[in-house]
Scaffold this active site. Structure first.
Site, PDB file in Angstrom:
ATOM      1  CE  LYS A   1     -71.065 -64.549 -16.587  1.00 14.68           C
ATOM      2  NZ  LYS A   1     -71.479 -65.938 -16.770  1.00 14.68           N
TER       3      LYS A   1
HETATM    4  C1  LIG Z   1     -67.632 -65.586 -11.219  1.00 17.33           C
HETATM    5  C2  LIG Z   1     -67.435 -66.391 -12.466  1.00 17.33           C
HETATM    6  N1  LIG Z   1     -66.185 -66.720 -12.827  1.00 17.33           N
HETATM    7  C3  LIG Z   1     -65.948 -67.425 -13.951  1.00 17.33           C
HETATM    8  C4  LIG Z   1     -66.965 -67.841 -14.778  1.00 17.33           C
HETATM    9  C5  LIG Z   1     -66.651 -68.689 -15.963  1.00 17.33           C
HETATM   10  O1  LIG Z   1     -67.053 -68.153 -17.169  1.00 17.33           O
HETATM   11  P1  LIG Z   1     -67.372 -69.120 -18.431  1.00 17.33           P
HETATM   12  O2  LIG Z   1     -68.637 -69.826 -18.137  1.00 17.33           O
HETATM   13  O3  LIG Z   1     -67.440 -68.178 -19.585  1.00 17.33           O
HETATM   14  O4  LIG Z   1     -66.218 -70.048 -18.546  1.00 17.33           O
HETATM   15  C6  LIG Z   1     -68.285 -67.513 -14.444  1.00 17.33           C
HETATM   16  C7  LIG Z   1     -69.403 -67.926 -15.300  1.00 17.33           C
HETATM   17  O5  LIG Z   1     -70.549 -67.715 -15.020  1.00 17.33           O
HETATM   18  C8  LIG Z   1     -68.532 -66.778 -13.260  1.00 17.33           C
HETATM   19  O6  LIG Z   1     -69.769 -66.466 -12.883  1.00 17.33           O
END
Ligand SMILES: Cc1ncc(COP(=O)(O)O)c(C=O)c1O
Length: 384
Positions: free
Chosen positions: A184
């Site tokens: 990110k």
């Molecule tokens: C659009 C979106 N929502 C939610 C998430 C979930 O985040 P995490 O991987 O930190 O749980 C991501 C992760 O890439 C994402 O791209």
């Protein structure tokens, strides 16, 4: 072979090391001062609201769904063109994700399609700011206001983006979530945050991330159902260092994206919205006051391109790339449960079929961008 170019790479330096080491030496690894400072710093940088740090973006989504009270019998309108966690979070609480098609230029949910998907059972909207481009919040807020619906914004990919009203994403008054995985804009390794203007919601989320325990309660006292969604102080320390230079990180990413746009344009790529079927298409440009925050650089391959062959040709040159991302409704758990077959959301499906994520990270050099663009043009038979 030239040095491999990965899809993503975190930007970590001496300050991250320094703060991390301080936590290691302090011996206070969880629910300590770094967590509180990270939340304060992140909230202050965002410019409003209470920030609650949690263990992942997915955890933040889950707690956001709970905070809005979405559950059994409720429908939540969301995008089929997102990472699976978006829709999964709705299922976790027994509510039903209702997908609607996307805008062909921004790839965010089309407000007209969202309005058409509203039923008596609709409880809320879960827009995603996909690939860091802001969703049309004013239009979605108008739909929500008419019916008293809640909005949960998935800004996992959009830290630092600005909406058409000139507001930084996360400050429009809705519950908004961010994610800090290592690919990110800023990272804590794993991690996420929920931001809300409502103090009571923030308190509830703080308790639920910590097994249903208010800050003044003992370790075995619990006054509600909770989870272990805590972010450790080691992760928070990295986050503090990242917030200190988030402006610089975002600017540098803007520069990498501008380089990509310039080089690919020279190689014949077309701007989004002006393309023909057989063009290589760039990510959409900012419109009006909207500002994308660059998370990934995703191009649309010419229609009919053998994408797997392109990925292999790039890989032969040490360049990572990825079909990113597939439509959620066509993933096996969703097909099996809801009977989706394909064809339901034609724009999202077409975009998903043609999307290719190229390497994109803050420290990417001009020569790396050049290498990727040249290799892509070659893989496409120089017909971009
Ligand atoms: C659009 C979106 N929502 C939610 C998430 C979930 O985040 P995490 O991987 O930190 O749980 C991501 C992760 O890439 C994402 O791209």
């Amino acid at each position: 072979m030239n040095e491999p170019i990965p899809l993503a790479r975190p930007e970590l330096g001496p300050r991250e090391e320094e703060l991390l080491l301080e936590v290691v030496r302090s011996g206070s690894l969880s629910l300590g001062p770094e967590l509180e400072q990270f939340e304060r710093d992140f909230g202050a940088w965002l410019g409003g609201g209470y920030a609650v740090a949690v263990s992942s973006g997915t955890a933040a989504l889950h707690l956001g769904v709970r905070a809005l009270g979405w559950g059994q019998g409720d429908e939540v309108i969301t995008s089929p063109f997102s990472f699976v966690a978006t829709a999964n979070s709705i299922l976790y609480e027994g509510a039903t994700p209702v997908f609607c098609d996307i805008d062909p230029v921004t790839f965010n949910i089309d407000p007209a399609a969202a309005a058409a998907a509203v039923t008596e059972a609709t409880a809320g909207l879960l827009p995603v700011h996909i690939f860091g481009y802001p969703a049309d919040l004013p239009a979605l807020a108008a739909i929500a206001d008419q019916r008293g619906l809640g909005i949960l914004e998935d800004a996992a990919q959009a830290l630092g983006a600005v909406d058409r009203m000139g507001r930084r994403i996360g400050t429009a008054g809705n519950i908004t979530i961010f994610a800090f995985y290592a690919n990110k804009q800023m990272t804590t390794g794993e991690g996420g945050a929920l931001v809300t203007p409502d103090r009571e919601i923030a308190e509830r989320v703080r308790s639920e991330r910590n097994q249903g325990r208010a800050p003044d309660m003992g370790q075995v006292e619990h006054d509600r159902l909770g989870f272990n969604y805590r972010l450790s102080d080691l992760q928070a320390a990295i986050g503090i260092a990242q917030v200190e230079r988030i402006g610089e990180l975002l600017n540098t990413r803007d520069n990498v994206a501008a380089l990509y746009r310039e080089r690919l344009t020279q190689l014949g790529a077309e701007p989004a919205g002006e393309e023909d079927e057989d063009d290589l298409v760039l990510p959409c440009e900012n419109s009006g006051d909207e500002r994308r925050s660059w998370f990934v650089f995703v191009v649309q391959l010419p229609a009919g391109t053998d994408r797997d062959a392109v990925i292999s040709k790039l890989a032969e040159k040490g360049i990572a790339s990825k079909a990113y991302l597939p439509c959620i409704h066509l993933l096996p758990p969703y097909q099996e449960r809801f009977g989706f077959r394909g064809g339901e959301f034609p724009i999202a499906e077409r975009v998903a079929d043609r999307s290719l994520a190229l390497p994109f990270f803050t420290s990417m050099s001009e020569s790396q961008v050049d290498r990727v663009c040249t290799a892509l043009a070659e893989a496409l038979g120089n017909r971009a």
